[in-house]
Each structure stands twice: as C-alpha cells, then as structure tokens.
Design an enzyme around this catalytic site. Structure first.
Site, PDB file in Angstrom:
ATOM      1  N   GLY A   1       8.348  -3.471  12.634  1.00  0.00           N
ATOM      2  CA  GLY A   1       6.929  -3.606  11.741  1.00  0.00           C
ATOM      3  C   GLY A   1       6.358  -4.647  11.644  1.00  0.00           C
ATOM      4  O   GLY A   1       7.103  -5.982  11.253  1.00  0.00           O
TER       5      GLY A   1
ATOM      6  N   GLN B   1       0.872 -10.210   6.535  1.00  0.00           N
ATOM      7  CA  GLN B   1       2.146 -11.377   6.940  1.00  0.00           C
ATOM      8  C   GLN B   1       1.925 -12.462   7.720  1.00  0.00           C
ATOM      9  O   GLN B   1       2.719 -13.352   8.033  1.00  0.00           O
ATOM     10  CB  GLN B   1       3.252 -10.404   7.185  1.00  0.00           C
ATOM     11  CG  GLN B   1       3.763  -9.586   6.587  1.00  0.00           C
ATOM     12  CD  GLN B   1       4.970  -8.542   7.271  1.00  0.00           C
ATOM     13  OE1 GLN B   1       4.844  -7.373   7.703  1.00  0.00           O
ATOM     14  NE2 GLN B   1       6.240  -9.055   7.128  1.00  0.00           N
TER      15      GLN B   1
ATOM     16  N   CYS C   1      12.834  -7.572   6.524  1.00  0.00           N
ATOM     17  CA  CYS C   1      11.311  -7.765   6.295  1.00  0.00           C
ATOM     18  C   CYS C   1      11.327  -9.188   7.018  1.00  0.00           C
ATOM     19  O   CYS C   1      12.028 -10.164   6.933  1.00  0.00           O
ATOM     20  CB  CYS C   1      11.032  -7.694   5.187  1.00  0.00           C
ATOM     21  SG  CYS C   1       9.103  -8.220   5.032  1.00  0.00           S
ATOM     22  N   LEU C   2      10.524  -9.306   8.103  1.00  0.00           N
ATOM     23  CA  LEU C   2      10.204 -10.476   8.500  1.00  0.00           C
ATOM     24  C   LEU C   2       9.769 -11.652   7.682  1.00  0.00           C
ATOM     25  O   LEU C   2       9.922 -12.823   7.885  1.00  0.00           O
ATOM     26  CB  LEU C   2       9.213 -10.333   9.940  1.00  0.00           C
ATOM     27  CG  LEU C   2       9.498  -9.551  11.065  1.00  0.00           C
ATOM     28  CD1 LEU C   2       8.582  -9.497  12.051  1.00  0.00           C
ATOM     29  CD2 LEU C   2      10.983 -10.151  11.425  1.00  0.00           C
TER      30      LEU C   2
ATOM     31  N   HIS D   1       7.351   1.041   4.289  1.00  0.00           N
ATOM     32  CA  HIS D   1       7.688  -0.555   4.155  1.00  0.00           C
ATOM     33  C   HIS D   1       6.128  -1.235   4.662  1.00  0.00           C
ATOM     34  O   HIS D   1       5.857  -2.050   3.741  1.00  0.00           O
ATOM     35  CB  HIS D   1       8.502  -0.889   4.961  1.00  0.00           C
ATOM     36  CG  HIS D   1       8.957  -2.184   5.057  1.00  0.00           C
ATOM     37  ND1 HIS D   1      10.312  -2.653   4.581  1.00  0.00           N
ATOM     38  CD2 HIS D   1       8.249  -3.557   5.339  1.00  0.00           C
ATOM     39  CE1 HIS D   1      10.251  -3.921   4.735  1.00  0.00           C
ATOM     40  NE2 HIS D   1       9.153  -4.571   5.241  1.00  0.00           N
ATOM     41  N   GLU D   2       5.563  -0.909   5.633  1.00  0.00           N
ATOM     42  CA  GLU D   2       4.360  -1.851   5.948  1.00  0.00           C
ATOM     43  C   GLU D   2       3.373  -1.488   5.168  1.00  0.00           C
ATOM     44  O   GLU D   2       2.591  -2.356   4.854  1.00  0.00           O
ATOM     45  CB  GLU D   2       4.141  -1.379   7.493  1.00  0.00           C
ATOM     46  CG  GLU D   2       5.356  -1.772   8.644  1.00  0.00           C
ATOM     47  CD  GLU D   2       5.890  -3.304   8.223  1.00  0.00           C
ATOM     48  OE1 GLU D   2       5.238  -4.105   7.908  1.00  0.00           O
ATOM     49  OE2 GLU D   2       7.018  -3.437   8.582  1.00  0.00           O
TER      50      GLU D   2
ATOM     51  N   HIS E   1       3.123  -3.598   2.197  1.00  0.00           N
ATOM     52  CA  HIS E   1       2.770  -4.895   2.445  1.00  0.00           C
ATOM     53  C   HIS E   1       0.972  -4.744   2.015  1.00  0.00           C
ATOM     54  O   HIS E   1       0.689  -5.767   1.455  1.00  0.00           O
ATOM     55  CB  HIS E   1       2.839  -5.423   3.670  1.00  0.00           C
ATOM     56  CG  HIS E   1       4.272  -5.873   4.044  1.00  0.00           C
ATOM     57  ND1 HIS E   1       4.674  -7.250   3.362  1.00  0.00           N
ATOM     58  CD2 HIS E   1       5.284  -5.324   4.718  1.00  0.00           C
ATOM     59  CE1 HIS E   1       5.939  -7.252   3.671  1.00  0.00           C
ATOM     60  NE2 HIS E   1       6.204  -6.309   4.679  1.00  0.00           N
TER      61      HIS E   1
HETATM   62 NI    NI Z   1       7.941  -6.473   5.634  1.00  0.00          NI
END
Ligand code: NI
Length: 175
Positions: free
Chosen positions: A46, A51, A94-95, A136-137, A140
């Site tokens: 995701g 991000q 998370c990236l 989660h996304e 953000h």
């Molecule tokens: Ni994330």
C-alpha cells in the site's frame, strides 16, 4: 512510469492532512501509476500519495501474492462508510518507517466508498489484511502513522531507531 522517492519518518510532511482530489484527470492517473510502480518496486502492499510528497487524498493498494496476477486498487477520496464491531490485529509495517513493525488493532472489516482510476464511484467491502491495509493507507491522509496507534513507549523506541538509521546513512553518504 517513474519511480518516486518515498518520504521516511520522522518528516513533518508525513504529518500533514491531505486535500481532496478535484478531478481524476490524466495528471492524477499518471501519479497513481507512478505510485503503483513505486510501491511494487519497494516492495509494499500500500502507498498513499503523501508518502511521495503529494498531499492529496489518493492511495494505491495491492495485497495479491507476488507470484500471482496483480490486483491493484486505486482509491481516490476514500471514505469509510461502515466498520465491524469486532477488531482484528495485524503486525503492520510502512514504507515510510523502513524495517519497523508493530501489532495494530483496527476494525476487522470495513465498507469504503471511493473513486477509481477512471473517476467512477465505487464501494467495496473489505476484511482481513485488505481492511487493515486500506485503513493504514487512509490514516496517512490524516497525517497518522501506524506507530500513532501503539503505546508512546514503543513509538519512541521505533522513532529513535529510525533517527539513528537515518543519521548513520547520512554519515556514510558524507564519507
Ligand atoms: Ni504506511
């Protein structure tokens, strides 16, 4: 398509709230495609536009297995319109917080309304890892990271580790 640099914590840009997308035009589709390619390359399941430094309400998700056909989901201006009473807990990563993981509890299933890559209105019921990933996304988009759901003690431990790793990287880059 292009790979975009992913912002990592701690960075104030990850804390900002994303603005709604006005129109799903060619420029937005390009961004979505670049986000997807960036997510696959990372690899991740995701990614939110913020991000990659674009604070707009757009996310891409693909929880399909690496060896199977790809099943990308593009969600623009997503809205959760229903949640289950029961929660489930997954170990999230998370990236933007590389190599950090923690158990997070969230509603086990959700109903989400969004615009797809063609700007068409869609609704989807999601459960399991897909429900977790979408939530989660969507966090953000509010400037919320998964570590904001865990205890301050654990969060500070993770953030300190990240800061240390970042400093080390900078030192190495500086020679
Ligand atoms: Ni994330």
């Amino acid at each position: 398509m292009a790979l975009l640099p992913i912002i990592t914590a701690p960075d104030p840009r990850l804390k900002q709230k994303s603005r709604p997308v006005g129109a799903v035009d060619a420029e937005m589709r390009q961004l979505l495609d670049d986000m997807l390619e960036t997510m696959y390359a990372a690899p991740g399941i995701g990614l939110a536009a913020v991000q990659v430094g674009v604070p707009r309400r757009a996310i891409v998700v693909d929880i399909s297995r690496e060896d199977g056909p790809r099943e990308p989901l593009f969600m623009i201006n997503p809205e959760i319109v229903g949640v289950s009473d029961e929660d489930s807990s997954y170990e999230e990563g998370c990236l933007s917080l590389p190599d950090m993981f923690a158990e997070v509890e969230r509603p086990a299933s959700i109903r989400v309304r969004y615009l797809d890559r063609d700007g068409k209105r869609q609704e989807l019921n999601a459960d399991g890892i897909l429900a977790t990933c979408i939530q989660h996304e969507m966090d953000h988009l509010e400037g919320i990271l998964f570590v904001d759901h865990i205890s301050a003690l654990k969060r500070n431990m993770i953030l300190r580790k990240l800061l240390k790793a970042k400093r080390l990287q900078e030192e190495e880059a500086a020679g």
